[in-house]
Write a protein that holds these residues in place. Structure first.
Motif, short mmCIF file in Angstrom:
data_model
loop_
_atom_site.label_atom_id
_atom_site.label_comp_id
_atom_site.label_asym_id
_atom_site.label_seq_id
_atom_site.Cartn_x
_atom_site.Cartn_y
_atom_site.Cartn_z
N ALA A 136 1.10 -1.05 -0.18
CA ALA A 136 0.16 0.06 -0.32
C ALA A 136 0.64 1.39 0.11
N ALA A 137 2.05 1.09 0.60
CA ALA A 137 2.79 2.29 1.27
C ALA A 137 2.83 3.15 -0.69
N HIS A 138 3.83 1.89 -0.56
CA HIS A 138 4.58 1.89 -2.44
C HIS A 138 3.67 1.90 -3.26
N THR A 139 2.31 1.82 -3.90
CA THR A 139 2.00 2.45 -4.61
C THR A 139 1.73 3.42 -4.43
N VAL A 140 1.27 3.97 -3.45
CA VAL A 140 0.48 5.31 -3.12
C VAL A 140 1.72 5.97 -3.73
N PHE A 141 2.56 6.03 -2.93
CA PHE A 141 3.65 6.94 -2.82
C PHE A 141 5.31 7.06 -3.59
N SER A 142 5.41 5.74 -4.55
CA SER A 142 5.98 5.63 -5.29
C SER A 142 6.46 6.59 -6.92
N GLY A 143 5.60 7.29 -6.78
CA GLY A 143 5.72 8.92 -7.87
C GLY A 143 5.81 9.87 -6.91
N GLY A 144 6.62 10.12 -5.78
CA GLY A 144 6.46 10.49 -5.03
C GLY A 144 4.64 11.09 -4.56
N PRO A 145 4.94 12.58 -3.71
CA PRO A 145 4.31 13.52 -2.93
C PRO A 145 2.60 13.29 -3.45
N VAL A 146 1.50 12.95 -2.87
CA VAL A 146 0.33 12.85 -3.20
C VAL A 146 -0.37 14.12 -3.25
N ALA A 147 -0.30 14.97 -1.86
CA ALA A 147 -0.62 15.79 -2.20
C ALA A 147 -1.44 16.93 -2.96
N GLY A 148 -2.79 17.46 -3.00
CA GLY A 148 -3.05 17.92 -3.89
C GLY A 148 -3.44 17.19 -5.35
N GLU A 149 -3.29 16.15 -5.11
CA GLU A 149 -3.29 15.41 -6.21
C GLU A 149 -4.79 14.70 -5.87
N THR A 150 -5.21 13.47 -6.89
CA THR A 150 -6.17 12.60 -6.80
C THR A 150 -5.99 11.50 -7.08
N VAL A 151 -5.71 10.42 -6.09
CA VAL A 151 -5.99 9.06 -6.28
C VAL A 151 -6.98 7.54 -6.52
N LEU A 152 -6.45 7.22 -7.51
CA LEU A 152 -7.77 6.53 -7.95
C LEU A 152 -7.27 4.79 -7.10
N VAL A 153 -8.13 4.72 -6.29
CA VAL A 153 -7.62 3.27 -5.40
C VAL A 153 -8.38 2.21 -5.99
N GLN A 154 -8.57 1.13 -6.97
CA GLN A 154 -9.26 -0.12 -7.45
C GLN A 154 -9.05 -1.02 -6.55
N GLY A 155 -10.25 -1.09 -6.10
CA GLY A 155 -10.19 -2.30 -5.03
C GLY A 155 -10.10 -1.80 -3.53
N GLY A 156 -10.56 -0.66 -3.24
CA GLY A 156 -10.56 -0.09 -2.31
C GLY A 156 -10.81 -0.84 -0.76
N ALA A 157 -11.85 -2.41 -0.93
CA ALA A 157 -12.18 -3.46 -0.02
C ALA A 157 -11.10 -4.24 0.40
N GLY A 158 -10.27 -4.28 -0.39
CA GLY A 158 -9.15 -5.80 0.48
C GLY A 158 -7.58 -5.16 1.29
N THR A 159 -7.22 -5.61 2.06
CA THR A 159 -6.68 -4.90 2.87
C THR A 159 -5.39 -4.53 2.26
N VAL A 160 -4.76 -4.07 1.26
CA VAL A 160 -4.06 -3.02 0.79
C VAL A 160 -4.81 -2.34 -0.07
N GLY A 161 -5.98 -2.20 -0.48
CA GLY A 161 -6.68 -0.80 -0.79
C GLY A 161 -7.20 -0.09 -0.08
N PHE A 162 -7.49 -1.05 1.40
CA PHE A 162 -8.00 -0.46 2.17
C PHE A 162 -6.72 0.74 3.26
N LEU A 163 -5.68 -0.02 3.19
CA LEU A 163 -4.47 0.86 4.00
C LEU A 163 -4.27 1.84 2.86
N ALA A 164 -4.36 1.47 1.81
CA ALA A 164 -3.71 2.39 0.30
C ALA A 164 -4.66 3.42 0.17
N VAL A 165 -6.08 4.02 1.01
CA VAL A 165 -7.15 4.81 1.09
C VAL A 165 -6.27 5.23 1.86
#
Length: 330
Positions: A136-165
């Motif tokens: 979750a941490a890598h997939t969210v932040f691998s491209g750098g900070p996300v502040a002010g951007e929109t992140v789409l989490v496909q599969g937000g109910a799974g354990t990884v997706g829930f943490l990524a949200v």
């Protein structure tokens, strides 16, 4: 000590058994950890079943499964700071390219694979940090900070997706997530700004509408093959798609030119193979979010060590909200 062991591929109830193993002293650069919990992930289950691509024979005569776990350091080898004795730690890559994983009362492994747990985090949550947490941490932040951007989490109910949200919200992003209709309230509880039905025929339009008509800068993707066309439609120019799974379509057709003319970065992420600096960055992000109280760790069920086969079956059934754990101590 007791350890769950298998000597051939097959159904969990047929091949998993609890056996007595000798404790392994910590060698140079290693620590020995008395384990409290072992995390059971889909990759562990696939490995035991012989369902990993390209693997037709058991790589070792006997395997103690599972890569994730948590416990206390009770032994240190030469070159490891004795001050680490007594540390509460979580484990990553416990059974990656080695025969002895965390489905046991003790594990000995390289010291860097036993990470100091943030203060106040309970042992059960610690057993979720290896594969789900780092993914979750890598997939969210691998491209750098996300502040002010929109992140789409496909599969937000799974354990990884829930943490990524939760991590994306902590990082300052607007978060759109997809899941099944029955899981919408669960994903909203993680902090998603908008939650959409992943089966909707007009999903791409709904994603854009949820983002005020604008494309999204980042996508965390659990089913790249199935969602590739939607992802391509909604990703912004110079956006990034980081995929950690594609189980439902493992040989997708790539819309190359639409992606190229948006200059999209595609990353296929495998948490086991993260380079040291990238893994350390993910650990730092994950630790900071935990210390800020920004993450809750969903646990669906905890099984006794003797019931590890039932834990594997629970993962295979798949209809759960949260991680499946094995309690390794009596």
């Amino acid at each position: 000590m007791k350890a769950v062991t298998y000597r051939k591929f097959g159904p969990a109830e047929s091949v998993l058994s609890v056996e007595e193993h000798a404790d392994v002293p910590a060698g140079p650069g290693e620590v020995r950890v008395d384990l409290h919990y072992s995390g059971v992930n889909p990759s562990d289950v696939k490995a035991r079943a012989g369902a990993r691509a390209g693997v037709s024979e058991l790589p070792y005569p006997a395997i103690v499964p599972h890569s994730d776990g948590s416990g206390v350091i009770v032994g240190v080898g030469q070159g490891v700071d004795p001050a680490r004795l007594g540390q509460r730690v979580w484990i990553w890559n416990g059974q990656w390219q080695r025969p002895f994983g965390t489905a046991a009362q003790s594990i000995t492994l390289p010291a860097k694979q036993a990470v100091l747990m943030p203060e106040g985090l309970d042992m059960a949550a610690g057993a979720i940090l290896g594969i789900p947490g780092l993914t979750a941490a890598h997939t969210v932040f691998s491209g750098g900070p996300v502040a002010g951007e929109t992140v789409l989490v496909q599969g937000g109910a799974g354990t990884v997706g829930f943490l990524a949200v939760q991590l994306a919200k902590w990082g300052g992003a607007r978060v759109i997530a997809t899941c099944s209709p029955q899981d919408k309230s669960h994903v909203h509880a993680a902090g998603a700004d908008a939650v959409l039905d992943y089966q909707a025929s007009d999903l791409a339009d709904q994603i854009l509408e949820a983002n005020a008509g604008q494309p999204v800068e980042r996508i965390v993707e659990v089913e790249f093959g199935r969602n590739c066309q939607v992802d391509t439609a909604v990703i912004a120019q110079n956006g990034r798609i980081t995929a950690y799974g594609s189980a439902k379509d493992m040989t997708p057709t790539l819309p190359f030119y639409p992606l190229m003319f948006k200059s999209v970065t595609l990353e296929m992420a495998l948490v086991y193979l993260l380079p040291d600096k990238i893994r350390e960055a993910a650990i730092t992000q994950l630790t900071a979010a935990i210390q800020d109280g920004a993450i809750t760790f969903p646990i669906a069920e905890v099984f006794a060590l003797e019931d590890t086969a039932k834990a594997h079956q629970a993962v295979e059934q798949g209809k759960r909200r949260g991680a499946i754990l094995v309690k390794t101590q009596p």
